[in-house]
Design an enzyme around this catalytic site. Structure first.
Site, PDB file in Angstrom:
ATOM      1  N   GLU A  21       0.832  -1.210   0.000  1.00 40.46           N
ATOM      2  CA  GLU A  21       0.000   0.000   0.000  1.00 40.46           C
ATOM      3  C   GLU A  21       0.861   1.253   0.000  1.00 40.46           C
ATOM      4  O   GLU A  21       0.571   2.223  -0.706  1.00 40.46           O
ATOM      5  CB  GLU A  21      -0.893   0.042   1.251  1.00 40.46           C
ATOM      6  N   TYR A  53      -9.663  29.161   3.631  1.00 43.41           N
ATOM      7  CA  TYR A  53      -9.779  27.727   3.405  1.00 43.41           C
ATOM      8  C   TYR A  53      -8.863  27.230   2.297  1.00 43.41           C
ATOM      9  O   TYR A  53      -8.600  26.038   2.204  1.00 43.41           O
ATOM     10  CB  TYR A  53     -11.228  27.273   3.216  1.00 43.41           C
ATOM     11  N   VAL A  71      -4.238   5.583   8.933  1.00 42.45           N
ATOM     12  CA  VAL A  71      -4.997   6.789   8.596  1.00 42.45           C
ATOM     13  C   VAL A  71      -5.307   7.585   9.858  1.00 42.45           C
ATOM     14  O   VAL A  71      -5.505   8.797   9.790  1.00 42.45           O
ATOM     15  CB  VAL A  71      -6.277   6.474   7.777  1.00 42.45           C
ATOM     16  N   GLU A  72      -5.301   6.933  11.012  1.00 41.07           N
ATOM     17  CA  GLU A  72      -5.471   7.644  12.273  1.00 41.07           C
ATOM     18  C   GLU A  72      -4.359   8.690  12.438  1.00 41.07           C
ATOM     19  O   GLU A  72      -4.600   9.807  12.876  1.00 41.07           O
ATOM     20  CB  GLU A  72      -5.434   6.684  13.461  1.00 41.07           C
ATOM     21  N   LYS A  98      -9.975   5.947   3.214  1.00 44.14           N
ATOM     22  CA  LYS A  98      -9.205   5.182   2.224  1.00 44.14           C
ATOM     23  C   LYS A  98     -10.232   4.565   1.285  1.00 44.14           C
ATOM     24  O   LYS A  98     -11.142   3.851   1.721  1.00 44.14           O
ATOM     25  CB  LYS A  98      -8.380   4.090   2.896  1.00 44.14           C
TER      26      LYS A  98
END
Length: 114
Positions: A21, A53, A71-72, A98
């Site tokens: 990955e 933004y 991803v945390e 993901k």
């Protein structure tokens, strides 16, 4: 208080607990919601008084480019960078998805919200 949402920002990145990955990469989606006191910005129509933004997007893009196993970790780093860069932000939520995670079966997405 104003709440701003940057929804479904798309990135190709190299995050994952499997070496493949991180090597090949995959598609991710990020949604950021934050609140700040926009009274002055709203009254003056002055971007200098607002949380820009476009700058928020650039922070997300920069953090997404840093390889992570979880991803945390990505969501945490994005939120931390936003709060450090923009002291006016009183609260923020970051969700990293993901897309099509490698779980063996068709799976739309998995997400983490911090």
């Amino acid at each position: 208080m104003a709440t701003i949402t940057l929804e479904n920002m798309q990135f190709y990145a190299h995050h994952g607990c499997f070496a493949e990955e991180r090597k090949v990469g995959t598609n991710f989606s990020v949604t950021v919601t934050f609140s700040y006191d926009a009274t002055i910005a709203a009254a003056t129509d002055n971007l200098e008084q607002a949380v820009n933004y476009a700058e928020v997007y650039n922070i997300v893009k920069k953090e997404m480019a840093i390889e992570s196993r979880l991803v945390e970790n990505v969501a945490y780093r994005i939120k931390k960078a936003l709060l450090e860069t923009f002291p006016a932000i009183s609260s923020a939520t970051v969700t990293v998805y993901k897309i099509n995670p490698p779980l063996g079966e068709p799976f739309e997405r998995v997400g983490v919200t911090i």
